[in-house]
Motif scaffolding. Structure first.
Motif, PDB file in Angstrom:
ATOM      1  N   LEU A 142       0.829  -1.206   0.000  1.00 27.15           N
ATOM      2  CA  LEU A 142       0.000   0.000   0.000  1.00 27.15           C
ATOM      3  C   LEU A 142       0.860   1.251   0.000  1.00 27.15           C
ATOM      4  O   LEU A 142       1.973   1.249   0.534  1.00 27.15           O
ATOM      5  CB  LEU A 142      -0.909   0.005   1.232  1.00 27.15           C
ATOM      6  N   ILE A 161      -4.880   5.983   1.795  1.00 32.44           N
ATOM      7  CA  ILE A 161      -5.701   4.772   1.807  1.00 32.44           C
ATOM      8  C   ILE A 161      -6.033   4.352   3.231  1.00 32.44           C
ATOM      9  O   ILE A 161      -5.173   4.292   4.103  1.00 32.44           O
ATOM     10  CB  ILE A 161      -4.989   3.613   1.085  1.00 32.44           C
ATOM     11  N   ASP A 162      -7.309   4.059   3.441  1.00 36.20           N
ATOM     12  CA  ASP A 162      -7.771   3.362   4.635  1.00 36.20           C
ATOM     13  C   ASP A 162      -8.026   1.928   4.192  1.00 36.20           C
ATOM     14  O   ASP A 162      -8.808   1.686   3.260  1.00 36.20           O
ATOM     15  CB  ASP A 162      -9.051   4.012   5.153  1.00 36.20           C
ATOM     16  N   THR A 200      -1.917   6.639   5.196  1.00 43.82           N
ATOM     17  CA  THR A 200      -2.507   5.309   5.067  1.00 43.82           C
ATOM     18  C   THR A 200      -2.544   4.597   6.416  1.00 43.82           C
ATOM     19  O   THR A 200      -1.577   4.636   7.179  1.00 43.82           O
ATOM     20  CB  THR A 200      -1.705   4.467   4.062  1.00 43.82           C
TER      21      THR A 200
END
Length: 514
Positions: free
Chosen positions: A304, A309-310, A374
Protein backbone atom coordinates in the motif's frame (compact mmCIF):
# COMPACT_ATOMS: atom_id res chain seq x y z
CA UNK A 1 -6.30 -27.79 -25.40
CA UNK A 2 -7.58 -24.53 -26.92
CA UNK A 3 -11.27 -23.85 -27.23
CA UNK A 4 -12.87 -22.81 -30.49
CA UNK A 5 -13.44 -19.08 -30.53
CA UNK A 6 -16.56 -18.10 -32.53
CA UNK A 7 -15.78 -16.24 -35.74
CA UNK A 8 -17.90 -13.28 -34.67
CA UNK A 9 -18.07 -11.95 -31.15
CA UNK A 10 -21.48 -10.44 -31.91
CA UNK A 11 -23.46 -13.54 -32.87
CA UNK A 12 -24.05 -14.71 -29.32
CA UNK A 13 -24.97 -11.23 -28.08
CA UNK A 14 -27.28 -10.82 -31.09
CA UNK A 15 -29.04 -14.03 -30.08
CA UNK A 16 -29.72 -12.63 -26.59
CA UNK A 17 -33.16 -10.98 -27.15
CA UNK A 18 -34.72 -14.16 -28.55
CA UNK A 19 -32.93 -16.30 -25.97
CA UNK A 20 -34.16 -14.11 -23.14
CA UNK A 21 -37.71 -14.45 -24.48
CA UNK A 22 -37.39 -18.25 -24.42
CA UNK A 23 -35.94 -18.34 -20.91
CA UNK A 24 -38.68 -16.11 -19.54
CA UNK A 25 -41.39 -18.07 -21.33
CA UNK A 26 -40.21 -21.38 -19.87
CA UNK A 27 -39.45 -19.70 -16.51
CA UNK A 28 -35.83 -20.74 -16.49
CA UNK A 29 -35.05 -18.56 -13.47
CA UNK A 30 -33.48 -19.04 -10.04
CA UNK A 31 -36.69 -19.20 -8.01
CA UNK A 32 -38.51 -21.56 -10.36
CA UNK A 33 -35.55 -23.91 -10.60
CA UNK A 34 -35.24 -24.11 -6.82
CA UNK A 35 -38.96 -24.85 -6.57
CA UNK A 36 -38.69 -27.51 -9.30
CA UNK A 37 -35.64 -29.29 -7.95
CA UNK A 38 -36.27 -28.91 -4.24
CA UNK A 39 -33.49 -28.58 -1.71
CA UNK A 40 -32.10 -32.09 -2.13
CA UNK A 41 -31.80 -32.14 -5.93
CA UNK A 42 -30.56 -28.54 -5.91
CA UNK A 43 -27.81 -29.58 -3.51
CA UNK A 44 -27.01 -32.54 -5.76
CA UNK A 45 -26.62 -30.12 -8.67
CA UNK A 46 -24.02 -28.23 -6.63
CA UNK A 47 -22.19 -31.51 -6.04
CA UNK A 48 -22.23 -32.32 -9.79
CA UNK A 49 -24.45 -35.38 -9.21
CA UNK A 50 -26.78 -35.46 -12.24
CA UNK A 51 -29.14 -38.34 -11.45
CA UNK A 52 -31.27 -36.63 -8.73
CA UNK A 53 -31.51 -33.52 -10.92
CA UNK A 54 -32.50 -35.49 -13.99
CA UNK A 55 -35.20 -37.34 -12.03
CA UNK A 56 -36.61 -34.06 -10.71
CA UNK A 57 -36.68 -32.53 -14.21
CA UNK A 58 -38.06 -35.45 -16.23
CA UNK A 59 -41.74 -34.48 -15.84
CA UNK A 60 -41.18 -30.70 -16.03
CA UNK A 61 -41.86 -30.27 -19.74
CA UNK A 62 -39.84 -27.63 -21.57
CA UNK A 63 -38.29 -26.33 -18.34
CA UNK A 64 -37.05 -29.85 -17.66
CA UNK A 65 -35.59 -29.94 -21.16
CA UNK A 66 -33.56 -26.80 -20.47
CA UNK A 67 -32.41 -28.14 -17.12
CA UNK A 68 -31.09 -31.28 -18.79
CA UNK A 69 -29.61 -29.36 -21.72
CA UNK A 70 -28.05 -26.39 -19.96
CA UNK A 71 -27.34 -27.59 -16.43
CA UNK A 72 -26.55 -31.27 -16.93
CA UNK A 73 -25.07 -31.16 -20.44
CA UNK A 74 -27.32 -33.94 -21.73
CA UNK A 75 -27.39 -34.35 -25.55
CA UNK A 76 -31.05 -34.10 -26.62
CA UNK A 77 -33.06 -34.40 -29.86
CA UNK A 78 -32.98 -31.19 -31.91
CA UNK A 79 -36.78 -31.06 -32.14
CA UNK A 80 -37.10 -31.20 -28.34
CA UNK A 81 -34.49 -28.45 -27.93
CA UNK A 82 -36.12 -26.28 -30.60
CA UNK A 83 -39.48 -26.44 -28.79
CA UNK A 84 -37.95 -25.50 -25.44
CA UNK A 85 -35.86 -22.63 -26.88
CA UNK A 86 -38.48 -21.15 -29.22
CA UNK A 87 -38.22 -18.55 -30.72
CA UNK A 88 -34.50 -19.34 -30.90
CA UNK A 89 -33.50 -21.27 -34.02
CA UNK A 90 -31.20 -24.13 -32.92
CA UNK A 91 -29.09 -23.66 -36.06
CA UNK A 92 -28.56 -20.01 -35.09
CA UNK A 93 -27.67 -21.09 -31.56
CA UNK A 94 -25.08 -23.50 -32.96
CA UNK A 95 -23.62 -20.78 -35.18
CA UNK A 96 -23.48 -18.42 -32.19
CA UNK A 97 -21.61 -20.93 -30.05
CA UNK A 98 -24.39 -21.59 -27.51
CA UNK A 99 -25.15 -25.14 -28.75
CA UNK A 100 -23.20 -27.83 -30.57
CA UNK A 101 -24.29 -30.69 -32.77
CA UNK A 102 -23.56 -34.16 -31.41
CA UNK A 103 -24.48 -36.58 -34.18
CA UNK A 104 -28.24 -36.53 -34.44
CA UNK A 105 -28.50 -34.75 -31.11
CA UNK A 106 -27.83 -31.25 -29.79
CA UNK A 107 -25.93 -30.39 -26.63
CA UNK A 108 -24.96 -27.22 -24.79
CA UNK A 109 -21.61 -25.70 -25.78
CA UNK A 110 -21.79 -23.14 -22.96
CA UNK A 111 -23.00 -23.03 -19.38
CA UNK A 112 -26.12 -20.88 -19.02
CA UNK A 113 -27.63 -20.70 -15.58
CA UNK A 114 -29.90 -18.37 -13.63
CA UNK A 115 -28.71 -16.62 -10.51
CA UNK A 116 -30.35 -14.28 -8.03
CA UNK A 117 -27.72 -11.74 -7.02
CA UNK A 118 -30.04 -10.03 -4.55
CA UNK A 119 -31.79 -7.79 -7.06
CA UNK A 120 -33.80 -10.32 -9.03
CA UNK A 121 -33.00 -13.04 -11.51
CA UNK A 122 -30.01 -12.77 -13.82
CA UNK A 123 -28.55 -15.21 -16.37
CA UNK A 124 -24.82 -15.85 -16.62
CA UNK A 125 -22.99 -17.44 -19.55
CA UNK A 126 -19.65 -19.17 -19.08
CA UNK A 127 -17.69 -22.15 -20.32
CA UNK A 128 -18.70 -25.66 -19.35
CA UNK A 129 -16.72 -26.88 -16.37
CA UNK A 130 -15.02 -30.23 -15.95
CA UNK A 131 -18.07 -31.77 -14.28
CA UNK A 132 -19.85 -31.83 -17.67
CA UNK A 133 -18.50 -34.88 -19.56
CA UNK A 134 -17.57 -35.04 -23.23
CA UNK A 135 -17.93 -37.93 -25.63
CA UNK A 136 -14.97 -40.24 -25.26
CA UNK A 137 -13.46 -42.94 -27.47
CA UNK A 138 -15.81 -45.72 -28.45
CA UNK A 139 -18.90 -43.73 -27.52
CA UNK A 140 -18.10 -43.55 -23.82
CA UNK A 141 -17.58 -40.50 -21.64
CA UNK A 142 -14.42 -38.68 -20.69
CA UNK A 143 -13.64 -35.88 -18.24
CA UNK A 144 -13.50 -32.46 -19.84
CA UNK A 145 -10.07 -30.80 -19.73
CA UNK A 146 -10.14 -27.07 -19.16
CA UNK A 147 -8.52 -24.92 -21.84
CA UNK A 148 -6.04 -22.12 -21.22
CA UNK A 149 -8.67 -19.49 -22.06
CA UNK A 150 -11.42 -21.24 -20.08
CA UNK A 151 -13.94 -18.76 -18.67
CA UNK A 152 -15.04 -19.81 -15.23
CA UNK A 153 -18.66 -19.58 -14.18
CA UNK A 154 -19.97 -18.46 -10.81
CA UNK A 155 -17.82 -20.47 -8.43
CA UNK A 156 -17.21 -20.21 -4.70
CA UNK A 157 -14.75 -17.33 -5.05
CA UNK A 158 -17.15 -15.34 -7.23
CA UNK A 159 -20.00 -15.89 -4.78
CA UNK A 160 -17.77 -14.85 -1.88
CA UNK A 161 -16.92 -11.58 -3.60
CA UNK A 162 -20.56 -10.96 -4.55
CA UNK A 163 -21.58 -11.26 -0.90
CA UNK A 164 -18.59 -9.25 0.27
CA UNK A 165 -19.06 -6.25 -2.04
CA UNK A 166 -20.62 -3.03 -0.70
CA UNK A 167 -23.75 -2.14 -2.66
CA UNK A 168 -24.37 1.49 -1.75
CA UNK A 169 -25.36 3.54 -4.75
CA UNK A 170 -22.32 4.87 -6.62
CA UNK A 171 -21.68 6.59 -9.91
CA UNK A 172 -19.11 4.27 -11.48
CA UNK A 173 -17.71 0.77 -10.92
CA UNK A 174 -14.72 -0.99 -12.45
CA UNK A 175 -14.76 -4.79 -12.56
CA UNK A 176 -11.08 -5.58 -13.03
CA UNK A 177 -10.75 -8.96 -14.75
CA UNK A 178 -14.46 -9.40 -15.38
CA UNK A 179 -14.38 -13.02 -16.60
CA UNK A 180 -17.93 -14.09 -17.40
CA UNK A 181 -19.14 -10.68 -16.19
CA UNK A 182 -21.00 -11.73 -13.06
CA UNK A 183 -19.48 -9.01 -10.84
CA UNK A 184 -20.25 -6.39 -13.48
CA UNK A 185 -23.84 -7.60 -13.77
CA UNK A 186 -24.15 -7.36 -9.99
CA UNK A 187 -22.67 -3.85 -10.03
CA UNK A 188 -25.22 -2.67 -12.60
CA UNK A 189 -27.86 -2.80 -9.85
CA UNK A 190 -26.13 -0.15 -7.72
CA UNK A 191 -23.94 1.83 -10.14
CA UNK A 192 -24.71 4.37 -12.82
CA UNK A 193 -21.90 3.13 -15.10
CA UNK A 194 -20.05 -0.20 -15.10
CA UNK A 195 -16.77 -0.96 -16.86
CA UNK A 196 -15.33 -4.45 -17.15
CA UNK A 197 -11.85 -5.38 -18.37
CA UNK A 198 -10.15 -8.64 -19.20
CA UNK A 199 -7.05 -9.88 -20.97
CA UNK A 200 -8.96 -12.90 -22.29
CA UNK A 201 -10.98 -12.17 -25.48
CA UNK A 202 -13.20 -15.16 -24.82
CA UNK A 203 -14.13 -13.74 -21.41
CA UNK A 204 -15.18 -10.44 -23.01
CA UNK A 205 -17.19 -12.34 -25.62
CA UNK A 206 -19.13 -14.14 -22.90
CA UNK A 207 -19.46 -11.03 -20.71
CA UNK A 208 -20.88 -9.13 -23.69
CA UNK A 209 -23.48 -11.85 -24.23
CA UNK A 210 -24.29 -12.03 -20.51
CA UNK A 211 -24.88 -8.27 -20.46
CA UNK A 212 -27.09 -8.44 -23.55
CA UNK A 213 -29.08 -11.35 -22.14
CA UNK A 214 -29.84 -9.27 -19.03
CA UNK A 215 -30.56 -6.09 -20.95
CA UNK A 216 -27.56 -4.25 -19.50
CA UNK A 217 -25.26 -1.69 -21.08
CA UNK A 218 -21.75 -2.49 -19.86
CA UNK A 219 -18.49 -0.99 -21.09
CA UNK A 220 -16.16 -3.94 -21.81
CA UNK A 221 -12.51 -3.24 -22.58
CA UNK A 222 -9.71 -5.63 -23.62
CA UNK A 223 -6.28 -5.42 -22.06
CA UNK A 224 -3.97 -6.49 -19.28
CA UNK A 225 -4.38 -5.36 -15.68
CA UNK A 226 -4.84 -1.55 -15.49
CA UNK A 227 -3.92 -0.68 -19.09
CA UNK A 228 -7.49 -0.42 -20.46
CA UNK A 229 -8.45 2.21 -17.85
CA UNK A 230 -5.18 4.09 -17.44
CA UNK A 231 -5.79 7.60 -16.12
CA UNK A 232 -9.41 6.95 -15.16
CA UNK A 233 -10.96 7.00 -11.68
CA UNK A 234 -13.91 5.04 -10.30
CA UNK A 235 -16.16 5.28 -7.27
CA UNK A 236 -15.76 1.56 -6.67
CA UNK A 237 -13.41 -1.16 -7.89
CA UNK A 238 -14.16 -4.85 -7.60
CA UNK A 239 -11.65 -7.53 -8.50
CA UNK A 240 -11.47 -11.30 -8.44
CA UNK A 241 -7.99 -11.49 -9.97
CA UNK A 242 -6.01 -14.61 -10.90
CA UNK A 243 -4.67 -14.86 -7.37
CA UNK A 244 -3.38 -18.44 -7.30
CA UNK A 245 -0.02 -18.53 -5.51
CA UNK A 246 2.66 -20.55 -7.22
CA UNK A 247 5.35 -20.55 -9.91
CA UNK A 248 5.27 -17.84 -12.60
CA UNK A 249 3.21 -19.56 -15.28
CA UNK A 250 -0.16 -19.32 -17.01
CA UNK A 251 -2.08 -22.54 -17.48
CA UNK A 252 -5.56 -21.04 -17.03
CA UNK A 253 -6.06 -17.30 -17.41
CA UNK A 254 -8.90 -17.22 -14.90
CA UNK A 255 -6.57 -18.23 -12.07
CA UNK A 256 -2.91 -17.89 -13.17
CA UNK A 257 -1.26 -14.49 -13.52
CA UNK A 258 2.19 -15.36 -14.78
CA UNK A 259 3.63 -13.71 -11.65
CA UNK A 260 5.48 -15.69 -9.02
CA UNK A 261 3.99 -16.41 -5.60
CA UNK A 262 1.50 -13.68 -4.55
CA UNK A 263 2.66 -11.23 -7.21
CA UNK A 264 -0.83 -10.88 -8.71
CA UNK A 265 -2.36 -9.86 -5.39
CA UNK A 266 0.50 -7.44 -4.79
CA UNK A 267 0.01 -5.90 -8.24
CA UNK A 268 -3.74 -5.43 -7.84
CA UNK A 269 -3.64 -4.16 -4.25
CA UNK A 270 -0.79 -1.74 -4.96
CA UNK A 271 -2.36 -0.51 -8.20
CA UNK A 272 -5.98 -0.15 -7.10
CA UNK A 273 -5.49 3.10 -5.09
CA UNK A 274 -4.63 5.00 -8.29
CA UNK A 275 -8.00 3.94 -9.75
CA UNK A 276 -10.11 5.32 -6.88
CA UNK A 277 -11.91 8.64 -7.02
CA UNK A 278 -11.87 10.67 -3.76
CA UNK A 279 -13.83 8.65 -1.21
CA UNK A 280 -13.92 5.68 -3.58
CA UNK A 281 -13.73 2.11 -2.33
CA UNK A 282 -12.36 -1.21 -3.54
CA UNK A 283 -13.46 -4.75 -2.69
CA UNK A 284 -11.10 -7.48 -3.82
CA UNK A 285 -10.15 -11.08 -3.27
CA UNK A 286 -6.47 -11.75 -2.69
CA UNK A 287 -3.93 -14.28 -1.45
CA UNK A 288 -0.63 -13.81 0.34
CA UNK A 289 2.13 -16.14 1.44
CA UNK A 290 3.07 -16.82 5.03
CA UNK A 291 6.83 -16.99 5.15
CA UNK A 292 8.83 -18.39 8.01
CA UNK A 293 9.59 -15.57 10.44
CA UNK A 294 7.49 -13.01 8.54
CA UNK A 295 4.20 -11.46 9.67
CA UNK A 296 1.69 -11.66 6.83
CA UNK A 297 0.24 -8.30 7.94
CA UNK A 298 3.58 -6.61 7.42
CA UNK A 299 3.82 -8.22 3.98
CA UNK A 300 0.46 -6.88 2.83
CA UNK A 301 1.12 -3.44 4.33
CA UNK A 302 4.13 -3.08 2.04
CA UNK A 303 1.80 -3.23 -0.95
CA UNK A 304 0.00 0.00 0.00
CA UNK A 305 1.10 3.63 -0.52
CA UNK A 306 2.17 5.66 2.49
CA UNK A 307 -0.66 8.16 2.02
CA UNK A 308 -4.26 8.17 0.88
CA UNK A 309 -5.70 4.77 1.81
CA UNK A 310 -7.77 3.36 4.64
CA UNK A 311 -7.40 -0.41 4.35
CA UNK A 312 -9.22 -3.30 5.99
CA UNK A 313 -7.79 -6.74 5.20
CA UNK A 314 -9.67 -9.81 6.41
CA UNK A 315 -7.93 -13.17 6.32
CA UNK A 316 -10.55 -15.88 5.90
CA UNK A 317 -8.40 -18.97 5.55
CA UNK A 318 -4.84 -20.27 5.77
CA UNK A 319 -3.87 -23.38 3.80
CA UNK A 320 -0.77 -25.46 4.24
CA UNK A 321 1.27 -25.84 1.03
CA UNK A 322 0.34 -29.48 0.42
CA UNK A 323 -3.39 -28.85 0.73
CA UNK A 324 -3.14 -25.72 -1.40
CA UNK A 325 -1.33 -27.43 -4.29
CA UNK A 326 -3.66 -30.42 -4.21
CA UNK A 327 -6.74 -28.19 -4.27
CA UNK A 328 -5.64 -26.29 -7.37
CA UNK A 329 -4.52 -29.41 -9.21
CA UNK A 330 -8.00 -30.85 -8.66
CA UNK A 331 -9.43 -27.53 -9.85
CA UNK A 332 -7.63 -28.09 -13.16
CA UNK A 333 -9.26 -31.51 -13.47
CA UNK A 334 -5.99 -33.39 -13.04
CA UNK A 335 -5.80 -36.93 -11.69
CA UNK A 336 -3.43 -36.81 -8.74
CA UNK A 337 -2.56 -40.47 -9.25
CA UNK A 338 -1.06 -39.58 -12.63
CA UNK A 339 2.77 -39.43 -12.43
CA UNK A 340 2.75 -36.25 -14.53
CA UNK A 341 0.43 -34.56 -12.03
CA UNK A 342 2.60 -35.73 -9.17
CA UNK A 343 5.65 -34.24 -10.87
CA UNK A 344 3.87 -30.91 -11.14
CA UNK A 345 2.96 -31.08 -7.46
CA UNK A 346 6.60 -31.77 -6.59
CA UNK A 347 7.78 -28.77 -8.63
CA UNK A 348 5.14 -26.53 -7.07
CA UNK A 349 6.04 -27.59 -3.53
CA UNK A 350 9.75 -27.22 -4.33
CA UNK A 351 9.06 -23.59 -5.33
CA UNK A 352 7.29 -23.02 -2.02
CA UNK A 353 10.10 -24.61 -0.06
CA UNK A 354 12.71 -22.48 -1.83
CA UNK A 355 10.80 -19.35 -0.79
CA UNK A 356 10.25 -20.60 2.79
CA UNK A 357 6.47 -20.56 2.33
CA UNK A 358 4.77 -22.25 5.28
CA UNK A 359 1.18 -21.29 4.45
CA UNK A 360 -1.03 -19.38 2.02
CA UNK A 361 -3.56 -16.90 3.32
CA UNK A 362 -6.74 -15.93 1.50
CA UNK A 363 -9.30 -13.25 2.15
CA UNK A 364 -10.88 -9.91 1.36
CA UNK A 365 -9.13 -6.60 0.85
CA UNK A 366 -11.13 -3.40 1.26
CA UNK A 367 -9.66 0.00 0.41
CA UNK A 368 -11.01 3.51 0.71
CA UNK A 369 -9.42 6.63 -0.72
CA UNK A 370 -8.87 9.23 2.02
CA UNK A 371 -6.84 12.43 2.30
CA UNK A 372 -4.74 11.19 5.21
CA UNK A 373 -1.79 8.91 5.95
CA UNK A 374 -2.51 5.31 5.07
CA UNK A 375 -3.83 3.12 7.86
CA UNK A 376 -4.19 -0.66 7.69
CA UNK A 377 -6.16 -3.00 9.92
CA UNK A 378 -5.39 -6.61 9.00
CA UNK A 379 -7.13 -9.26 11.06
CA UNK A 380 -8.25 -12.87 11.04
CA UNK A 381 -11.85 -13.83 10.42
CA UNK A 382 -11.40 -17.59 10.31
CA UNK A 383 -14.41 -18.25 12.54
CA UNK A 384 -17.97 -18.47 11.26
CA UNK A 385 -19.69 -15.20 10.43
CA UNK A 386 -22.88 -13.84 8.90
CA UNK A 387 -22.93 -12.81 5.25
CA UNK A 388 -23.14 -10.43 3.57
CA UNK A 389 -19.85 -8.83 4.56
CA UNK A 390 -20.24 -5.96 2.09
CA UNK A 391 -22.44 -3.93 4.42
CA UNK A 392 -19.91 -4.50 7.20
CA UNK A 393 -17.14 -3.01 5.03
CA UNK A 394 -19.21 0.15 4.56
CA UNK A 395 -19.80 0.32 8.31
CA UNK A 396 -16.12 -0.27 9.01
CA UNK A 397 -15.05 2.70 6.89
CA UNK A 398 -17.65 4.92 8.56
CA UNK A 399 -16.38 3.92 11.98
CA UNK A 400 -12.79 4.29 10.84
CA UNK A 401 -13.47 7.87 9.70
CA UNK A 402 -14.87 8.66 13.16
CA UNK A 403 -11.78 7.10 14.79
CA UNK A 404 -9.55 9.29 12.62
CA UNK A 405 -11.40 12.31 13.96
CA UNK A 406 -10.86 11.03 17.49
CA UNK A 407 -7.13 10.59 16.85
CA UNK A 408 -6.97 14.24 15.79
CA UNK A 409 -9.15 15.44 18.67
CA UNK A 410 -9.87 13.04 21.57
CA UNK A 411 -12.56 15.45 22.72
CA UNK A 412 -14.74 14.02 19.94
CA UNK A 413 -14.84 10.70 21.78
CA UNK A 414 -15.07 12.16 25.29
CA UNK A 415 -18.03 14.34 24.38
CA UNK A 416 -19.95 11.63 22.54
CA UNK A 417 -22.80 9.55 23.92
CA UNK A 418 -22.83 5.86 23.11
CA UNK A 419 -25.21 2.98 22.64
CA UNK A 420 -24.43 -0.71 22.86
CA UNK A 421 -25.32 -2.45 19.61
CA UNK A 422 -28.52 -4.52 20.03
CA UNK A 423 -26.66 -7.60 18.76
CA UNK A 424 -23.96 -7.30 21.45
CA UNK A 425 -24.16 -9.90 24.23
CA UNK A 426 -22.27 -10.14 27.51
CA UNK A 427 -20.94 -13.56 28.49
CA UNK A 428 -19.45 -14.56 31.82
CA UNK A 429 -17.60 -17.86 32.14
CA UNK A 430 -17.28 -19.49 35.57
CA UNK A 431 -15.24 -22.56 36.44
CA UNK A 432 -15.26 -24.61 39.64
CA UNK A 433 -12.96 -23.15 42.29
CA UNK A 434 -11.88 -23.82 45.86
CA UNK A 435 -14.84 -21.87 47.27
CA UNK A 436 -17.43 -22.42 44.56
CA UNK A 437 -17.66 -20.86 41.13
CA UNK A 438 -14.77 -18.62 40.05
CA UNK A 439 -15.30 -16.13 37.23
CA UNK A 440 -12.58 -16.69 34.63
CA UNK A 441 -13.67 -14.74 31.53
CA UNK A 442 -15.92 -11.77 30.76
CA UNK A 443 -16.52 -11.52 27.05
CA UNK A 444 -18.53 -9.37 24.66
CA UNK A 445 -20.00 -11.06 21.59
CA UNK A 446 -21.31 -9.30 18.54
CA UNK A 447 -24.11 -11.55 17.36
CA UNK A 448 -24.21 -10.48 13.70
CA UNK A 449 -21.86 -9.63 10.85
CA UNK A 450 -18.30 -10.75 11.58
CA UNK A 451 -19.31 -11.90 15.09
CA UNK A 452 -16.34 -10.24 16.76
CA UNK A 453 -15.48 -11.08 20.36
CA UNK A 454 -13.69 -8.92 22.94
CA UNK A 455 -12.56 -10.05 26.35
CA UNK A 456 -13.20 -7.31 28.91
CA UNK A 457 -13.17 -6.85 32.69
CA UNK A 458 -15.93 -6.04 35.15
CA UNK A 459 -15.06 -2.34 35.05
CA UNK A 460 -15.64 -2.20 31.30
CA UNK A 461 -18.88 -4.15 31.69
CA UNK A 462 -20.07 -1.54 34.19
CA UNK A 463 -19.09 1.26 31.80
CA UNK A 464 -21.12 -0.27 28.98
CA UNK A 465 -24.11 -0.69 31.29
CA UNK A 466 -24.24 3.09 31.52
CA UNK A 467 -24.32 3.65 27.75
CA UNK A 468 -27.93 4.58 27.03
CA UNK A 469 -27.61 6.69 23.89
CA UNK A 470 -29.33 9.76 25.28
CA UNK A 471 -27.52 9.44 28.62
CA UNK A 472 -24.23 10.88 29.82
CA UNK A 473 -21.25 11.65 27.61
CA UNK A 474 -18.25 9.39 27.95
CA UNK A 475 -16.19 11.70 30.16
CA UNK A 476 -18.97 11.83 32.76
CA UNK A 477 -19.53 8.08 32.61
CA UNK A 478 -15.83 7.44 33.19
CA UNK A 479 -15.72 9.88 36.14
CA UNK A 480 -18.75 8.22 37.75
CA UNK A 481 -17.19 4.81 37.19
CA UNK A 482 -13.92 5.92 38.77
CA UNK A 483 -15.71 7.36 41.80
CA UNK A 484 -17.60 4.12 42.27
CA UNK A 485 -14.41 2.05 42.09
CA UNK A 486 -11.81 4.29 43.75
CA UNK A 487 -13.79 7.05 45.46
CA UNK A 488 -12.09 9.69 43.29
CA UNK A 489 -12.45 11.10 39.79
CA UNK A 490 -10.66 9.32 36.97
CA UNK A 491 -6.90 9.55 36.75
CA UNK A 492 -5.33 10.12 33.35
CA UNK A 493 -4.29 6.46 33.27
CA UNK A 494 -7.81 5.24 34.12
CA UNK A 495 -9.33 7.56 31.52
CA UNK A 496 -6.80 6.55 28.87
CA UNK A 497 -7.51 2.86 29.41
CA UNK A 498 -11.25 3.50 29.17
CA UNK A 499 -10.86 5.44 25.90
CA UNK A 500 -8.73 2.66 24.40
CA UNK A 501 -11.33 0.05 25.26
CA UNK A 502 -14.24 2.12 23.92
CA UNK A 503 -12.56 2.98 20.63
CA UNK A 504 -11.69 -0.70 20.12
CA UNK A 505 -15.33 -1.64 20.62
CA UNK A 506 -16.42 1.10 18.23
CA UNK A 507 -14.04 -0.18 15.54
CA UNK A 508 -15.74 -3.58 15.60
CA UNK A 509 -19.26 -2.19 15.86
CA UNK A 510 -20.09 -3.45 19.36
CA UNK A 511 -20.85 0.08 20.56
CA UNK A 512 -21.79 3.17 18.55
CA UNK A 513 -21.12 6.87 19.17
CA UNK A 514 -24.01 9.28 18.76
Amino acid sequence: MPTTQPTSTSLLAALAPALGTALRRVRYDADTLLALLGDDAHAALGRAEPVPVRRAARDAGELGTLVRLLLLGDPLPAREVAAALAPVDPAAAVAAGLLAEDGDLVRAALDLRPLDLGDGNRWVLSDLDDTVPVSGPGGGWAQRRLSTDHVLGVGHASLSLLRATPTRRVGSVLDLGTGCGVQAVHAAAYAGRVTGTDVNPRALWLAEATAALNGLDLELLPGSWFEPVAGRRFDQVVANPPFVVGPARVEHTYRDSGLALDGASELVISGAPALLAPGGTAAMLASWVHRTGEDWRARVSQWLPDHGIDAWVVQRDIADPGLYVGTWLRDAGLDQRDPRTQARAEAWLDAFEAEEVEGIGFGFVYLRAVDAPTELLAEDLTHGFDDPLGAEATGYFERSAWLRAVAADPGVAWGARYTVDPATALERVFLPGAEGWDQRVVRLHRGDGPRWQHEIDDTTAALLAGMRGDGLPLHELVDLLAVGHTGATATSEFAGDALTVVTGLVRHGLVHPR
